[in-house]
Design an enzyme around this catalytic site. Sequence first.
Site, PDB file in Angstrom:
ATOM      1  N   LYS A  32      23.058  27.089  33.221  1.00 57.56           N
ATOM      2  CA  LYS A  32      24.332  27.514  33.801  1.00 57.56           C
ATOM      3  C   LYS A  32      24.163  28.855  34.505  1.00 57.56           C
ATOM      4  O   LYS A  32      23.441  29.733  34.028  1.00 57.56           O
ATOM      5  CB  LYS A  32      25.371  27.630  32.670  1.00 57.56           C
ATOM      6  CG  LYS A  32      26.805  27.920  33.089  1.00 57.56           C
ATOM      7  CD  LYS A  32      27.689  27.914  31.845  1.00 57.56           C
ATOM      8  CE  LYS A  32      29.160  28.111  32.163  1.00 57.56           C
ATOM      9  NZ  LYS A  32      29.988  28.045  30.933  1.00 57.56           N
ATOM     10  N   SER A 109      33.793  25.152  31.463  1.00 59.31           N
ATOM     11  CA  SER A 109      33.191  25.700  32.666  1.00 59.31           C
ATOM     12  C   SER A 109      31.707  25.358  32.797  1.00 59.31           C
ATOM     13  O   SER A 109      31.084  25.680  33.821  1.00 59.31           O
ATOM     14  CB  SER A 109      33.354  27.235  32.685  1.00 59.31           C
ATOM     15  OG  SER A 109      32.645  27.829  31.613  1.00 59.31           O
ATOM     16  N   SER A 133      34.053  25.500  26.563  1.00 58.93           N
ATOM     17  CA  SER A 133      33.316  25.158  27.777  1.00 58.93           C
ATOM     18  C   SER A 133      32.010  24.408  27.573  1.00 58.93           C
ATOM     19  O   SER A 133      31.360  24.033  28.551  1.00 58.93           O
ATOM     20  CB  SER A 133      33.060  26.429  28.603  1.00 58.93           C
ATOM     21  OG  SER A 133      34.272  26.921  29.116  1.00 58.93           O
TER      22      SER A 133
END
Length: 367
Positions: A32, A109, A133
């Site tokens: 990420k 996210s 997330s």
Amino acid sequence: MTADATVWRIKGMPLAPATGRGPLDGLRVAVKDLFAVTGFAVGGGNPAWLAEALPAAEDAPVVARLRAAGASVQGIVHTDELAYSLSGTNTHYGTPPNPAAPDRVTGGSSSGPASAVATGHADIGLGTDTGGSIRVPASCCGLYGLRPTHDAVPTEGVLPLAPSFDTVGWITRDAATLALAGEVLLPDGPRTPPRRLLALGGTADAAERWGIPVRPVTLSTWDDPDPLLLAFRQIQAAEAWRAHGRWIAAHPRALGADVERRFRFGASVDAATEAAARAQLAVWRAELLELLGDDAWLVLPAGGPGHPRKISLADRDAWRRETLRCAVPASAFGLPSVSVPTGVTPPAGIAVIAPPGLDKALLKMVA
């Protein structure tokens, strides 16, 4: 094959090879875009942020551990802007594919890690979980995802959002790989499963898969989640504004309007309000741990399916509230939680919450 630009910010073959040999030999990691990877800047899901960022001098500790254990970094994948969203949509980079439900979002996210794993282009999606997330995109994409006990895995070298709740987690296609990554990233701890499961929100039938006695329960914070969600939001937003408010004020309209609105709410949370919210969370945490005792874990929905890709703002906000209802208890109380797919279509997982420090026991039970 050209990398999907809605998933990957940058992709290599690999981008960063393994630095050692170990239990993760040959596994590919999608990182990420919040984690330091040597030689690459952290972009935070926002082009303006990326334009000002400098290349990292060294890996974040969790990235270094994975590479030392034999895994390679396949690439850096997108996140919702500064990790402050749950839909998996990014106004700058688009919405990554969800092969398990093509008409729906991946959730966020950690949208990029989830999509990379779901499409088979990575084995481990390394992400963060502040308010759900990891667990939310795992649920939306039919994957496994772990949010560890708060502070169990180091967050150094990771762009923060709200440090009181930020955790490093990971997403995989199967429980065995989820546990394998846990052997590398988690501290050692007990591995004994619970003697009882307490099922919340209609999950009793699904919880029977583990062959452990199940009892349906309810909680005041489940029946009326708004006080818990508000207290969590106040603390999260206040910390997020402290972390990034100066940059946001200097870059008006650099963020999507909904994300900027969440950050700016934090500027309105005064010290007394934040302190009262923290005190209330401590009361609710103690109540839940008393309910669990030393022999029970909690099972609840992981958040349901992702919302349709085309949806009104009002419907998206309603989806966000119901999703946070499922995700916030573990986040607010610093507890480990794993999202497990149920096989329904569109995907919607169930989550198990254990007392703090029982991460490896949690992974052993669901493996």
